[in-house]
Design a protein around this motif. Structure first.
Motif, mmCIF file in Angstrom:
data_model
loop_
_atom_site.group_PDB
_atom_site.id
_atom_site.type_symbol
_atom_site.label_atom_id
_atom_site.label_comp_id
_atom_site.label_asym_id
_atom_site.label_seq_id
_atom_site.Cartn_x
_atom_site.Cartn_y
_atom_site.Cartn_z
ATOM 1 N N ALA A 21 0.872 -1.113 0.018
ATOM 2 C CA ALA A 21 -0.021 0.068 0.207
ATOM 3 C C ALA A 21 0.874 1.104 0.058
ATOM 4 O O ALA A 21 0.546 2.240 -0.711
ATOM 5 N N ALA A 22 1.878 1.075 0.620
ATOM 6 C CA ALA A 22 2.774 2.455 0.825
ATOM 7 C C ALA A 22 3.525 2.512 -0.501
ATOM 8 O O ALA A 22 3.737 3.723 -1.048
ATOM 9 N N ALA A 23 4.011 1.510 -1.053
ATOM 10 C CA ALA A 23 4.574 1.517 -2.555
ATOM 11 C C ALA A 23 3.755 1.964 -3.457
ATOM 12 O O ALA A 23 4.064 2.975 -4.304
ATOM 13 N N ILE A 67 10.440 14.443 7.907
ATOM 14 C CA ILE A 67 9.797 14.043 6.684
ATOM 15 C C ILE A 67 8.153 14.003 6.855
ATOM 16 O O ILE A 67 7.758 14.479 5.901
ATOM 17 N N ARG A 68 7.785 13.755 7.779
ATOM 18 C CA ARG A 68 6.308 13.506 8.178
ATOM 19 C C ARG A 68 5.728 15.178 8.017
ATOM 20 O O ARG A 68 4.523 15.239 7.433
ATOM 21 N N GLN A 92 -1.338 7.173 6.442
ATOM 22 C CA GLN A 92 -0.617 7.001 5.253
ATOM 23 C C GLN A 92 0.478 7.807 5.063
ATOM 24 O O GLN A 92 1.350 7.255 4.556
ATOM 25 N N ILE A 93 0.483 8.901 5.792
ATOM 26 C CA ILE A 93 1.716 9.634 5.667
ATOM 27 C C ILE A 93 2.562 8.849 6.500
ATOM 28 O O ILE A 93 3.945 8.855 6.157
ATOM 29 N N THR A 98 7.985 5.724 6.318
ATOM 30 C CA THR A 98 8.554 4.279 6.424
ATOM 31 C C THR A 98 9.041 3.907 5.154
ATOM 32 O O THR A 98 10.238 3.431 4.950
ATOM 33 N N TYR A 99 8.364 4.143 4.243
ATOM 34 C CA TYR A 99 8.571 3.621 2.663
ATOM 35 C C TYR A 99 10.069 4.578 2.534
ATOM 36 O O TYR A 99 10.782 3.924 1.672
ATOM 37 N N ILE A 100 10.148 5.832 2.533
ATOM 38 C CA ILE A 100 11.101 6.645 2.544
ATOM 39 C C ILE A 100 12.271 6.090 2.961
ATOM 40 O O ILE A 100 13.702 6.165 2.139
#
Length: 106
Positions: A21-23, A67-68, A92-93, A98-100
């Motif tokens: 989902a993050a991707a 980042i957030r 989602q943020i 986490t994805y970054i």
């Protein structure tokens, strides 16, 4: 023992779904400027001189809170980086943060 195995499989499946989902969120909201790998080697990334967020120095210099904040409020350095606080949920943020962190150059 069986219930521990089922719980482990359930948690692993949930984690994989969250990663996917993050991707997908990255692809939909961030990839056009930051690129698939965070290096910003896109037309917009080059035009706007967007920093390579896969660089270890950048990763170390930025806290998750930093980042957030940029995702939520937009970038103070680049007005084209829009605020997403009204478009994305806090979860989602967080998933994007986490994805970054996975975009580190190895």
């Amino acid at each position: 023992m069986r219930s521990v195995l089922l719980l482990s499989l359930t948690l692993a499946t949930a984690a994989q779904a969250a990663d996917e989902a993050a991707a997908e969120l990255w692809t939909a909201k961030c990839k056009s400027c930051h690129g698939p790998d965070g290096r910003a080697q896109t037309q917009m990334g080059k035009k706007e001189s967007i920093v390579d967020i896969s660089q270890p120095a950048w990763q170390q210099a930025q806290t998750d809170a930093d980042i957030r904040e940029v995702i939520a409020d937009g970038s103070p350095r680049n007005k084209k980086m829009k605020a997403y606080k009204d478009k994305l949920t806090p979860e989602q943020i967080d998933s994007l943060v986490t994805y970054i962190r996975t975009l580190k150059k190895g």
